[in-house]
Design an enzyme around this catalytic site. Structure first.
Site, mmCIF file in Angstrom:
data_model
loop_
_atom_site.group_PDB
_atom_site.id
_atom_site.type_symbol
_atom_site.label_atom_id
_atom_site.label_comp_id
_atom_site.label_asym_id
_atom_site.label_seq_id
_atom_site.Cartn_x
_atom_site.Cartn_y
_atom_site.Cartn_z
ATOM 1 N N SER A 88 1.002 85.137 -11.316
ATOM 2 C CA SER A 88 1.717 85.703 -10.180
ATOM 3 C C SER A 88 2.366 84.605 -9.365
ATOM 4 O O SER A 88 1.956 83.459 -9.402
ATOM 5 C CB SER A 88 0.760 86.498 -9.302
ATOM 6 O OG SER A 88 0.054 85.606 -8.476
ATOM 7 N N LYS A 89 3.378 85.005 -8.608
ATOM 8 C CA LYS A 89 4.091 84.040 -7.780
ATOM 9 C C LYS A 89 3.180 83.439 -6.732
ATOM 10 O O LYS A 89 3.383 82.333 -6.288
ATOM 11 C CB LYS A 89 5.244 84.740 -7.053
ATOM 12 C CG LYS A 89 6.490 84.822 -7.883
ATOM 13 C CD LYS A 89 7.648 85.238 -7.000
ATOM 14 C CE LYS A 89 8.764 85.780 -7.877
ATOM 15 N NZ LYS A 89 9.883 86.292 -7.173
ATOM 16 N N ARG A 90 2.210 84.232 -6.326
ATOM 17 C CA ARG A 90 1.324 83.741 -5.271
ATOM 18 C C ARG A 90 0.466 82.576 -5.735
ATOM 19 O O ARG A 90 -0.012 81.793 -4.952
ATOM 20 C CB ARG A 90 0.411 84.875 -4.786
ATOM 21 C CG ARG A 90 1.086 85.741 -3.752
ATOM 22 C CD ARG A 90 0.150 86.827 -3.287
ATOM 23 N NE ARG A 90 -0.068 87.809 -4.330
ATOM 24 C CZ ARG A 90 0.782 88.758 -4.633
ATOM 25 N NH1 ARG A 90 1.902 88.853 -3.966
ATOM 26 N NH2 ARG A 90 0.544 89.618 -5.597
ATOM 27 N N ASN A 91 0.290 82.498 -7.042
ATOM 28 C CA ASN A 91 -0.542 81.439 -7.572
ATOM 29 C C ASN A 91 0.294 80.158 -7.680
ATOM 30 O O ASN A 91 1.178 80.055 -8.507
ATOM 31 C CB ASN A 91 -1.026 81.910 -8.955
ATOM 32 C CG ASN A 91 -1.848 80.883 -9.655
ATOM 33 O OD1 ASN A 91 -1.971 79.754 -9.169
ATOM 34 N ND2 ASN A 91 -2.392 81.256 -10.775
#
Ligand code: GLU
Length: 485
Positions: free
Chosen positions: A256-259
């Site tokens: 995910s982008k959050r990672n």
């Protein structure tokens, strides 16, 4: 008649580009180069609250850094300019007006509460959620009422009954039943276009022939095709879609982008080479046809075909990327490693001021060239050569500099001070005869305290070479200091 190939990479940079984006960009680029077509770079920035100039510039910079040069797009321009969607708003507004005039689209005045109520009712009735078509045929009274309430309508595309089937070059024919593709919004109440409108209009106007993109966009395809139809594009002129399977994390979770670990900036800061990232991502879901693990950009452009892209999700494997990075570093000429290491030295706060320091650095690199996995490891390996305030790593000190090591350091000091000609062989001979023969120690026991005393760490470039580069005076100073404190 087949049209000249035009592929596009069309990110909406709401953060740093991540591994999945870059794999898409790489495959787009490789396909364009393989076919002799054009690689178009388009920024999908209609949502200017989330897509900032900073992220756009970072995306441009990342593509350049990776060597994915585009033929048309920001900075280079091209026949379909501008390539920033925020500069093409009139074009989308014109098309939306045409769709309204032709009856393909209609104004929808439903407010969020009404939409929510209809969703609830659908849920209760167990029917597929989506716009119920209420404003398709609006009565004159309702219209007057909505307008007097000051409601700002959205523009909604009319989805006919039936289904859409399209050919996907990776998964074959894909069909979407329109029961699951409700009428969708093209333009918001404030006049701003939605992704589905902008992407479809641009792909048509920029004469894109192949849309290679992430699987997450598969379900938006029937809506885009509906826009093509409203634009009166002939089916043979639709782009060919190829939806690339997801890249999964190592634990099988979706990346995910959050990672932070998936952003390309993260890898860049950690000393991964662009050619290693491209090599690794090239093979993450595509195969050149054999077990080849080392592939150059040139080879990729020669061999890349969509048929060889796998159907299954690819799993990201950090160990493999590291192995490729190490290989690519080893394959670089020393001068190139030196050049690429400089920014890492700088951000580690190690100043290489003056010719002497530069020459010393140039001599240190070959000592570690074979063993490093990333460029970011370099500063820690060579810091001991450049630092004014030399300090021993506390953990190394505790483990390796015990009372037992004092006689070893003392013997090493005597041996080093007796060397008259400062040469590698002389250093090695002096230390071996003083410690291995003189003190009857095993090499590991003899050299670990010496290494920690002079380099400050238990892991360092080869010891005798390190001492040679450090010089006699500094070596003696450090051997003395390690015995006193
Ligand atoms: N702009 C879209 C995104 O970043 C992708 C557009 C596309 O490839 O169709 O998610």
């Amino acid at each position: 008649m087949s049209r000249p190939v035009r592929v596009r990479f069309a990110p909406s940079p709401t953060g740093d580009l991540h591994v999945g984006n870059i794999r898409t960009a790489l495959y787009d680029w490789a396909y364009a180069r393989h076919t002799g077509g054009k690689f178009v770079f388009r920024i999908e920035d209609t949502d200017r609250e989330r897509v900032t100039d900073e992220y756009i510039n970072a995306a441009i910079d990342t593509l350049k850094w990776l060597g994915l040069q585009w033929d048309e797009g920001p900075e280079v321009g091209g026949p379909s300019a501008p390539y920033l969607q925020s500069q093409r708003l009139d074009i989308y507004a014109d098309w939306a007006a045409k769709f309204l005039a032709a009856g393909d689209a209609y104004h929808c005045y439903c407010n969020p509460e009404e939409l929510e109520a209809s969703r609830e009712a659908q849920k209760k009735a167990n029917i597929a959620p989506g716009y119920d078509g209420k404003c398709r045929a609006i009565s004159a009274d309702d219209l007057t009422r909505y307008q007097s309430e000051g409601r700002k309508p959205v523009v909604r595309m009319r989805m006919p009954d039936g289904s859409t089937t399209f050919y996907d070059a990776i998964r074959g024919d894909v069909t979407f039943d329109h029961n699951f593709v409700p009428d969708f919004v093209l333009v918001r109440g404030d006049g701003s276009p939605l992704y589905t409108l902008a992407v479809a209009v641009d792909d048509v106007m920029m004469q894109i022939t192949h849309v290679l993109r992430g699987e997450d966009l598969l379900s938006s395809t029937p809506r885009q095709i509906r826009v093509y139809q409203a634009m009166a594009v002939k089916p043979e002129d639709y782009p060919i879609f190829a939806h690339l399977p997801f890249v999964m994390g190592q634990d099988n979770a979706k990346l995910s982008k959050r990672n932070g670990e998936v952003s390309i900036a993260w890898y860049r800061e950690r000393g991964f080479l662009p050619e290693a990232i491209c090599n690794y991502l090239a093979l993450l879901g595509w195969s050149p046809g054999d077990d080849k693990e080392n592939i150059s950009m040139q080879e990729m452009t020669e061999l890349f075909t969509i048929e060889r892209v796998g159907k299954n999700p690819a799993r990201f494997d950090m160990k493999k990327l590291e192995a490729i990075n190490g290989d690519k570093i080893r394959a670089l000429p020393v001068e190139e490693v030196i050049k690429r290491a400089l920014p890492f030295m700088e951000s580690a706060g190690i100043a290489l001021t003056g010719e002497q320091a530069e020459a010393l650095f140039a001599r240190a690199i070959p000592l570690i060239h074979e063993r490093i996995v990333t460029l970011a490891e370099i500063p820690d390996y060579v810091r001991f050569l450049f630092t004014e305030k030399f300090a021993i790593d506390p953990e190394a000190k505790e483990k390796a500099l015990t009372a037992d090591s004092l006689p070893i350091l003392a013997a090493a000091e005597v041996a080093i001070s007796a060397i008259t000609e400062w040469k590698l062989e002389a250093i090695e001979t002096a230390l071996r005869s003083a410690l291995i023969e003189g003190l009857a120690l095993k090499p590991k026991n003899a050299f670990t305290p010496v290494r920690v005393a002079v380099t400050g760490a238990r892991v360092s470039p080869p010891l005798f070479e390190s001492i040679e580069l450090l010089g006699k005076e500094r070596t003696l100073e450090r051997l003395k200091a390690a015995q006193t404190g």
